[in-house]
Design a protein around this motif. Structure first.
Motif, PDB file in Angstrom:
ATOM      1  N   SER A 281      -5.307 -49.027  54.632  1.00 21.54           N
ATOM      2  CA  SER A 281      -6.324 -49.776  53.893  1.00 21.54           C
ATOM      3  C   SER A 281      -7.492 -48.875  53.514  1.00 21.54           C
ATOM      4  CB  SER A 281      -6.804 -50.991  54.686  1.00 21.54           C
ATOM      5  OG  SER A 281      -7.403 -50.601  55.899  1.00 21.54           O
ATOM      6  N   ASP A 282      -7.891 -47.969  54.406  1.00 22.95           N
ATOM      7  CA  ASP A 282      -8.967 -47.033  54.077  1.00 22.95           C
ATOM      8  C   ASP A 282      -8.548 -46.090  52.945  1.00 22.95           C
ATOM      9  OD1 ASP A 282     -10.529 -48.154  56.043  1.00 22.95           O
ATOM     10  OD2 ASP A 282     -10.149 -46.562  57.515  1.00 22.95           O
TER      11      ASP A 282
ATOM     12  N   MET B 149      -8.590 -48.074  49.706  1.00 22.59           N
ATOM     13  CA  MET B 149      -9.965 -48.322  49.271  1.00 22.59           C
ATOM     14  C   MET B 149     -10.574 -47.063  48.654  1.00 22.59           C
ATOM     15  SD  MET B 149     -10.633 -51.458  49.607  1.00 22.59           S
ATOM     16  CE  MET B 149     -12.390 -51.474  49.379  1.00 22.59           C
TER      17      MET B 149
ATOM     18  N   SER C 121      -9.914 -51.087  61.473  1.00 23.10           N
ATOM     19  CA  SER C 121     -10.991 -51.805  60.815  1.00 23.10           C
ATOM     20  C   SER C 121     -12.314 -51.630  61.551  1.00 23.10           C
ATOM     21  CB  SER C 121     -10.646 -53.291  60.654  1.00 23.10           C
ATOM     22  OG  SER C 121     -10.536 -53.884  61.943  1.00 23.10           O
TER      23      SER C 121
ATOM     24  N   PHE D  72      -1.956 -53.138  46.842  1.00 21.09           N
ATOM     25  CA  PHE D  72      -2.728 -53.977  47.762  1.00 21.09           C
ATOM     26  C   PHE D  72      -2.013 -55.299  48.003  1.00 21.09           C
ATOM     27  CE2 PHE D  72      -6.886 -51.712  46.925  1.00 21.09           C
ATOM     28  CZ  PHE D  72      -7.119 -51.377  48.249  1.00 21.09           C
TER      29      PHE D  72
ATOM     30  N   ALA E  36      -0.673 -56.569  51.533  1.00 20.13           N
ATOM     31  CA  ALA E  36      -1.229 -57.808  52.094  1.00 20.13           C
ATOM     32  C   ALA E  36      -0.112 -58.736  52.575  1.00 20.13           C
ATOM     33  CB  ALA E  36      -2.095 -58.512  51.064  1.00 20.13           C
TER      34      ALA E  36
END
Length: 131
Positions: free
Chosen positions: A17-18, A21, A129, A104, A108
């Protein structure tokens, strides 16, 4: 560390996720610079360059056209080339953002399913997170 290296380091660390992003944040702005250089001029100087900055988030396009390009018929083809590159860059940026959005979306859907099947993945995701 260069963005590309940072992206790869995040992937290797399992911080998907990082990494995504970072990729998304870097894919919404682009700069295109066109200039005629010489051995005496190692970089594009104001007045001797055309530079365009595209920002998809703000919906802005800024152009800087150096005075050397304003009235010169010699540079007309170069101006057209620059504008073509700006348009192609805009299309590339849009495609890249769409690809990241699809990625994404897939992640997800996949990550919650993986977390249900493997509790370790869930705890790893929570640690990421918190970082």
């Amino acid at each position: 560390m260069a963005i590309r290296e940072e992206f790869h380091a995040l992937l290797k660390a399992g911080k998907l996720s990082d990494a995504l992003m970072l990729a998304l944040s870097e894919s919404v702005e682009m700069e295109v610079t066109t200039w005629v250089g010489s051995d005496d001029t190692p970089q594009a100087l104001p007045g001797q360059r055309m530079r365009s900055r595209l920002d998809l988030v703000a919906g802005e396009v800024e152009h800087e056209i150096g005075e050397a390009f304003l009235d010169s018929a010699v540079y007309e083809q170069l101006k057209q080339f620059h504008l073509q590159q700006v348009e192609e860059s805009r299309h590339t940026m849009i495609k890249n953002v769409e690809s990241l959005q699809q990625l994404f979306s897939v992640l997800a859907r996949i990550l919650p399913q993986s977390a249900q099947n493997t509790p370790a993945i869930l705890s790893q995701g929570q640690q990421q997170s918190d970082d």
